[in-house]
Design a protein around this motif. Structure first.
Motif, PDB file in Angstrom:
ATOM      1  N   LEU A  39       3.520  -0.978  -4.720  1.00  0.00           N
ATOM      2  CA  LEU A  39       3.536   0.409  -4.250  1.00  0.00           C
ATOM      3  C   LEU A  39       3.062   1.359  -5.341  1.00  0.00           C
ATOM      4  O   LEU A  39       2.273   2.274  -5.090  1.00  0.00           O
ATOM      5  CB  LEU A  39       4.939   0.793  -3.785  1.00  0.00           C
ATOM      6  CG  LEU A  39       5.136   2.214  -3.281  1.00  0.00           C
ATOM      7  CD1 LEU A  39       4.274   2.487  -2.068  1.00  0.00           C
ATOM      8  CD2 LEU A  39       6.597   2.452  -2.962  1.00  0.00           C
ATOM      9  N   GLN A  42      -0.700   1.848  -5.735  1.00  0.00           N
ATOM     10  CA  GLN A  42      -1.375   2.589  -4.665  1.00  0.00           C
ATOM     11  C   GLN A  42      -2.681   1.912  -4.229  1.00  0.00           C
ATOM     12  O   GLN A  42      -3.761   2.507  -4.293  1.00  0.00           O
ATOM     13  CB  GLN A  42      -1.637   4.032  -5.091  1.00  0.00           C
ATOM     14  CG  GLN A  42      -0.390   4.790  -5.425  1.00  0.00           C
ATOM     15  CD  GLN A  42      -0.670   6.199  -5.882  1.00  0.00           C
ATOM     16  OE1 GLN A  42      -1.706   6.494  -6.461  1.00  0.00           O
ATOM     17  NE2 GLN A  42       0.274   7.082  -5.622  1.00  0.00           N
ATOM     18  N   HIS A  57       4.858  -8.215   6.256  1.00  0.00           N
ATOM     19  CA  HIS A  57       3.892  -7.328   6.898  1.00  0.00           C
ATOM     20  C   HIS A  57       4.439  -5.931   7.182  1.00  0.00           C
ATOM     21  O   HIS A  57       3.752  -4.927   6.940  1.00  0.00           O
ATOM     22  CB  HIS A  57       3.349  -7.949   8.182  1.00  0.00           C
ATOM     23  CG  HIS A  57       2.188  -7.192   8.742  1.00  0.00           C
ATOM     24  ND1 HIS A  57       2.331  -6.260   9.726  1.00  0.00           N
ATOM     25  CD2 HIS A  57       0.881  -7.211   8.408  1.00  0.00           C
ATOM     26  CE1 HIS A  57       1.151  -5.736  10.000  1.00  0.00           C
ATOM     27  NE2 HIS A  57       0.251  -6.297   9.220  1.00  0.00           N
ATOM     28  N   ALA A  58       5.647  -5.825   7.671  1.00  0.00           N
ATOM     29  CA  ALA A  58       6.215  -4.507   8.008  1.00  0.00           C
ATOM     30  C   ALA A  58       6.249  -3.583   6.797  1.00  0.00           C
ATOM     31  O   ALA A  58       5.979  -2.388   6.914  1.00  0.00           O
ATOM     32  CB  ALA A  58       7.610  -4.673   8.599  1.00  0.00           C
ATOM     33  N   VAL A  59       6.550  -4.130   5.627  1.00  0.00           N
ATOM     34  CA  VAL A  59       6.595  -3.327   4.404  1.00  0.00           C
ATOM     35  C   VAL A  59       5.186  -3.105   3.858  1.00  0.00           C
ATOM     36  O   VAL A  59       4.831  -1.986   3.482  1.00  0.00           O
ATOM     37  CB  VAL A  59       7.482  -4.002   3.333  1.00  0.00           C
ATOM     38  CG1 VAL A  59       7.418  -3.248   2.024  1.00  0.00           C
ATOM     39  CG2 VAL A  59       8.910  -4.116   3.819  1.00  0.00           C
ATOM     40  N   ARG A  61       2.294  -2.959   5.274  1.00  0.00           N
ATOM     41  CA  ARG A  61       1.454  -2.002   6.006  1.00  0.00           C
ATOM     42  C   ARG A  61       1.844  -0.550   5.758  1.00  0.00           C
ATOM     43  O   ARG A  61       1.077   0.351   6.047  1.00  0.00           O
ATOM     44  CB  ARG A  61       1.438  -2.319   7.497  1.00  0.00           C
ATOM     45  CG  ARG A  61       2.740  -2.070   8.182  1.00  0.00           C
ATOM     46  CD  ARG A  61       2.646  -2.460   9.621  1.00  0.00           C
ATOM     47  NE  ARG A  61       3.905  -2.097  10.269  1.00  0.00           N
ATOM     48  CZ  ARG A  61       4.090  -2.106  11.548  1.00  0.00           C
ATOM     49  NH1 ARG A  61       3.105  -2.446  12.347  1.00  0.00           N
ATOM     50  NH2 ARG A  61       5.247  -1.774  12.049  1.00  0.00           N
ATOM     51  N   THR A  62       3.028  -0.324   5.198  1.00  0.00           N
ATOM     52  CA  THR A  62       3.397   1.040   4.806  1.00  0.00           C
ATOM     53  C   THR A  62       2.781   1.404   3.452  1.00  0.00           C
ATOM     54  O   THR A  62       2.732   2.572   3.094  1.00  0.00           O
ATOM     55  CB  THR A  62       4.918   1.231   4.722  1.00  0.00           C
ATOM     56  OG1 THR A  62       5.459   0.441   3.665  1.00  0.00           O
ATOM     57  CG2 THR A  62       5.596   0.880   6.044  1.00  0.00           C
ATOM     58  N   ILE A  63       2.315   0.393   2.719  1.00  0.00           N
ATOM     59  CA  ILE A  63       1.705   0.612   1.398  1.00  0.00           C
ATOM     60  C   ILE A  63       0.196   0.818   1.535  1.00  0.00           C
ATOM     61  O   ILE A  63      -0.369   1.726   0.924  1.00  0.00           O
ATOM     62  CB  ILE A  63       2.014  -0.574   0.459  1.00  0.00           C
ATOM     63  CG1 ILE A  63       3.527  -0.680   0.232  1.00  0.00           C
ATOM     64  CG2 ILE A  63       1.269  -0.428  -0.864  1.00  0.00           C
ATOM     65  CD1 ILE A  63       3.959  -1.931  -0.518  1.00  0.00           C
TER      66      ILE A  63
END
Length: 83
Positions: A39, A42, A57-59, A61-63
């Motif tokens: 994270l 960036q 994947h859920a985490v 894709r927020t990055i």
């Protein structure tokens, strides 16, 4: 740029040029990547093994956008074709 398992990669591919440079960040083990470090970097894109990416994947894709590929494609396909 970052990679998981940098030390293992460096040992396994010691004869490949160019080598991973000092600027390449180690994210830890692929099975348990350091998501906080990822994270902080960036990234514009996260590329990874479909099995590992599926777990996070859920985490991920927020990055950044995520591109997953099968490392060992079925039926004799090429890893590079899959990418």
């Amino acid at each position: 740029m970052a990679v998981s398992g940098k030390a293992a990669y460096t040992r396994a591919y010691a004869t490949i040029s160019p080598a991973l440079g000092a600027v390449v960040v180690d994210l830890g083990l692929a099975a348990n990547p350091n998501l906080e470090r990822m994270l902080a970097l960036q990234p514009d894109l996260i590329v990874g093994n479909a099995r590992t990416v599926q777990k996070y994947h859920a985490v991920l894709r927020t990055i950044a956008p995520v591109l997953a590929f099968e490392v060992y494609p079925a039926e004799g396909g090429s890893q590079f074709d899959n990418m």
